[in-house]
Design a protein around this motif. Structure first.
Motif, PDB file in Angstrom:
ATOM      1  N   PHE A   3       0.836  -1.193   0.000  1.00 37.60           N
ATOM      2  CA  PHE A   3       0.000   0.000   0.000  1.00 37.60           C
ATOM      3  C   PHE A   3       0.876   1.250   0.000  1.00 37.60           C
ATOM      4  O   PHE A   3       0.736   2.131  -0.810  1.00 37.60           O
ATOM      5  CB  PHE A   3      -0.932  -0.023   1.210  1.00 37.60           C
ATOM      6  CG  PHE A   3      -1.829   1.177   1.303  1.00 37.60           C
ATOM      7  CD1 PHE A   3      -2.867   1.358   0.410  1.00 37.60           C
ATOM      8  CD2 PHE A   3      -1.621   2.129   2.275  1.00 37.60           C
ATOM      9  CE1 PHE A   3      -3.685   2.472   0.485  1.00 37.60           C
ATOM     10  CE2 PHE A   3      -2.427   3.244   2.366  1.00 37.60           C
ATOM     11  CZ  PHE A   3      -3.464   3.410   1.470  1.00 37.60           C
ATOM     12  N   ARG A   4       1.769   1.304   0.956  1.00 44.40           N
ATOM     13  CA  ARG A   4       2.801   2.342   1.010  1.00 44.40           C
ATOM     14  C   ARG A   4       3.998   1.709   1.698  1.00 44.40           C
ATOM     15  O   ARG A   4       3.909   0.582   2.160  1.00 44.40           O
ATOM     16  CB  ARG A   4       2.299   3.596   1.734  1.00 44.40           C
ATOM     17  CG  ARG A   4       1.901   3.387   3.171  1.00 44.40           C
ATOM     18  CD  ARG A   4       1.387   4.701   3.781  1.00 44.40           C
ATOM     19  NE  ARG A   4       1.024   4.505   5.151  1.00 44.40           N
ATOM     20  CZ  ARG A   4      -0.211   4.358   5.591  1.00 44.40           C
ATOM     21  NH1 ARG A   4      -1.221   4.402   4.768  1.00 44.40           N
ATOM     22  NH2 ARG A   4      -0.464   4.171   6.869  1.00 44.40           N
ATOM     23  N   GLU A   5       5.095   2.398   1.758  1.00 49.46           N
ATOM     24  CA  GLU A   5       6.326   1.784   2.266  1.00 49.46           C
ATOM     25  C   GLU A   5       6.116   1.148   3.646  1.00 49.46           C
ATOM     26  O   GLU A   5       5.729   1.815   4.593  1.00 49.46           O
ATOM     27  CB  GLU A   5       7.430   2.825   2.354  1.00 49.46           C
ATOM     28  CG  GLU A   5       8.767   2.215   2.663  1.00 49.46           C
ATOM     29  CD  GLU A   5       9.890   3.220   2.610  1.00 49.46           C
ATOM     30  OE1 GLU A   5      10.881   2.977   3.292  1.00 49.46           O
ATOM     31  OE2 GLU A   5       9.771   4.240   1.908  1.00 49.46           O
ATOM     32  N   GLY A   6       6.344  -0.161   3.705  1.00 46.86           N
ATOM     33  CA  GLY A   6       6.240  -0.881   4.964  1.00 46.86           C
ATOM     34  C   GLY A   6       4.826  -1.296   5.349  1.00 46.86           C
ATOM     35  O   GLY A   6       4.645  -2.019   6.307  1.00 46.86           O
ATOM     36  N   LYS A  28       0.559  -6.758  12.413  1.00 38.14           N
ATOM     37  CA  LYS A  28       0.293  -5.556  13.203  1.00 38.14           C
ATOM     38  C   LYS A  28      -0.697  -4.731  12.394  1.00 38.14           C
ATOM     39  O   LYS A  28      -0.393  -4.291  11.284  1.00 38.14           O
ATOM     40  CB  LYS A  28       1.582  -4.767  13.443  1.00 38.14           C
ATOM     41  CG  LYS A  28       1.372  -3.558  14.330  1.00 38.14           C
ATOM     42  CD  LYS A  28       2.698  -2.907  14.659  1.00 38.14           C
ATOM     43  CE  LYS A  28       2.499  -1.742  15.603  1.00 38.14           C
ATOM     44  NZ  LYS A  28       3.761  -1.107  15.958  1.00 38.14           N
ATOM     45  N   TRP A  29      -1.886  -4.556  12.917  1.00 37.10           N
ATOM     46  CA  TRP A  29      -2.967  -3.919  12.169  1.00 37.10           C
ATOM     47  C   TRP A  29      -2.773  -2.411  12.102  1.00 37.10           C
ATOM     48  O   TRP A  29      -2.450  -1.761  13.084  1.00 37.10           O
ATOM     49  CB  TRP A  29      -4.316  -4.259  12.800  1.00 37.10           C
ATOM     50  CG  TRP A  29      -4.483  -5.740  12.953  1.00 37.10           C
ATOM     51  CD1 TRP A  29      -4.560  -6.431  14.121  1.00 37.10           C
ATOM     52  CD2 TRP A  29      -4.543  -6.715  11.917  1.00 37.10           C
ATOM     53  NE1 TRP A  29      -4.656  -7.774  13.867  1.00 37.10           N
ATOM     54  CE2 TRP A  29      -4.643  -7.981  12.518  1.00 37.10           C
ATOM     55  CE3 TRP A  29      -4.490  -6.650  10.526  1.00 37.10           C
ATOM     56  CZ2 TRP A  29      -4.720  -9.162  11.786  1.00 37.10           C
ATOM     57  CZ3 TRP A  29      -4.567  -7.823   9.796  1.00 37.10           C
ATOM     58  CH2 TRP A  29      -4.680  -9.057  10.430  1.00 37.10           C
ATOM     59  N   ARG A  30      -2.984  -1.858  10.915  1.00 41.33           N
ATOM     60  CA  ARG A  30      -2.837  -0.419  10.667  1.00 41.33           C
ATOM     61  C   ARG A  30      -4.159   0.241  10.335  1.00 41.33           C
ATOM     62  O   ARG A  30      -4.193   1.425  10.035  1.00 41.33           O
ATOM     63  CB  ARG A  30      -1.848  -0.188   9.523  1.00 41.33           C
ATOM     64  CG  ARG A  30      -0.446  -0.591   9.871  1.00 41.33           C
ATOM     65  CD  ARG A  30       0.045   0.288  10.978  1.00 41.33           C
ATOM     66  NE  ARG A  30       1.444   0.046  11.271  1.00 41.33           N
ATOM     67  CZ  ARG A  30       2.053   0.610  12.290  1.00 41.33           C
ATOM     68  NH1 ARG A  30       1.412   1.427  13.073  1.00 41.33           N
ATOM     69  NH2 ARG A  30       3.308   0.353  12.514  1.00 41.33           N
ATOM     70  N   GLY A  31      -5.248  -0.526  10.343  1.00 40.92           N
ATOM     71  CA  GLY A  31      -6.567   0.055  10.083  1.00 40.92           C
ATOM     72  C   GLY A  31      -7.168  -0.444   8.787  1.00 40.92           C
ATOM     73  O   GLY A  31      -6.675  -1.391   8.174  1.00 40.92           O
ATOM     74  N   LEU A  40      -5.215  -2.703   6.321  1.00 43.67           N
ATOM     75  CA  LEU A  40      -3.795  -2.349   6.224  1.00 43.67           C
ATOM     76  C   LEU A  40      -3.064  -3.022   7.374  1.00 43.67           C
ATOM     77  O   LEU A  40      -3.562  -3.041   8.506  1.00 43.67           O
ATOM     78  CB  LEU A  40      -3.623  -0.835   6.293  1.00 43.67           C
ATOM     79  CG  LEU A  40      -4.321  -0.035   5.206  1.00 43.67           C
ATOM     80  CD1 LEU A  40      -4.123   1.460   5.450  1.00 43.67           C
ATOM     81  CD2 LEU A  40      -3.833  -0.417   3.819  1.00 43.67           C
ATOM     82  N   PHE A  41      -1.875  -3.545   7.090  1.00 47.32           N
ATOM     83  CA  PHE A  41      -1.127  -4.267   8.137  1.00 47.32           C
ATOM     84  C   PHE A  41       0.358  -4.259   7.809  1.00 47.32           C
ATOM     85  O   PHE A  41       0.767  -3.912   6.715  1.00 47.32           O
ATOM     86  CB  PHE A  41      -1.643  -5.711   8.243  1.00 47.32           C
ATOM     87  CG  PHE A  41      -1.309  -6.571   7.059  1.00 47.32           C
ATOM     88  CD1 PHE A  41      -0.245  -7.450   7.104  1.00 47.32           C
ATOM     89  CD2 PHE A  41      -2.051  -6.501   5.890  1.00 47.32           C
ATOM     90  CE1 PHE A  41       0.074  -8.249   6.002  1.00 47.32           C
ATOM     91  CE2 PHE A  41      -1.750  -7.288   4.794  1.00 47.32           C
ATOM     92  CZ  PHE A  41      -0.684  -8.163   4.853  1.00 47.32           C
ATOM     93  N   GLN A  42       1.134  -4.626   8.815  1.00 50.05           N
ATOM     94  CA  GLN A  42       2.559  -4.871   8.668  1.00 50.05           C
ATOM     95  C   GLN A  42       2.857  -6.196   9.351  1.00 50.05           C
ATOM     96  O   GLN A  42       2.155  -6.588  10.281  1.00 50.05           O
ATOM     97  CB  GLN A  42       3.379  -3.788   9.361  1.00 50.05           C
ATOM     98  CG  GLN A  42       3.308  -2.446   8.711  1.00 50.05           C
ATOM     99  CD  GLN A  42       4.103  -1.398   9.480  1.00 50.05           C
ATOM    100  OE1 GLN A  42       3.822  -1.160  10.638  1.00 50.05           O
ATOM    101  NE2 GLN A  42       5.066  -0.791   8.815  1.00 50.05           N
ATOM    102  N   CYS A  43       3.873  -6.886   8.899  1.00 51.84           N
ATOM    103  CA  CYS A  43       4.314  -8.110   9.554  1.00 51.84           C
ATOM    104  C   CYS A  43       5.504  -7.780  10.439  1.00 51.84           C
ATOM    105  O   CYS A  43       6.463  -7.168   9.985  1.00 51.84           O
ATOM    106  CB  CYS A  43       4.704  -9.161   8.517  1.00 51.84           C
ATOM    107  SG  CYS A  43       3.339  -9.734   7.506  1.00 51.84           S
ATOM    108  N   ASN A  44       5.421  -8.155  11.711  1.00 52.63           N
ATOM    109  CA  ASN A  44       6.503  -7.901  12.674  1.00 52.63           C
ATOM    110  C   ASN A  44       7.019  -9.196  13.233  1.00 52.63           C
ATOM    111  O   ASN A  44       6.351 -10.082  13.499  1.00 52.63           O
ATOM    112  CB  ASN A  44       5.996  -7.027  13.824  1.00 52.63           C
ATOM    113  CG  ASN A  44       5.627  -5.640  13.360  1.00 52.63           C
ATOM    114  OD1 ASN A  44       6.254  -5.104  12.477  1.00 52.63           O
ATOM    115  ND2 ASN A  44       4.586  -5.100  13.935  1.00 52.63           N
TER     116      ASN A  44
END
Length: 44
Positions: A3-6, A28-31, A40-44
Motif C-alpha cells: 500500500f505504502r512503504e512498509g 500488526k494492524w494499521r486500520g 492495512l497491516f505490517q508483519c513484525n
C-alpha cells in the motif's frame, strides 16, 4: 499488496494473518484501507 512503504493491504484480516504466518511473523494492524477495500497491516 504493498500500500505504502512498509504497509501492506489485504482483502481480509484472515488473508493478512495467513500472509504473516507464512513468513513466521505476527500481523500488526494499521486500520482499514481506503474506501473499505480491505485492511492495512505490517508483519513484525
Amino acid at each position: 499488496m504493498q500500500f505504502r512503504e512498509g504497509v501492506l493491504r489485504a482483502p481480509t484480516y484472515t488473508q493478512a494473518s495467513n500472509y504473516c504466518d507464512a513468513k513466521g511473523m505476527e500481523p500488526k494492524w494499521r486500520g482499514k484501507a481506503p474506501a473499505e477495500s480491505g485492511v492495512l497491516f505490517q508483519c513484525n
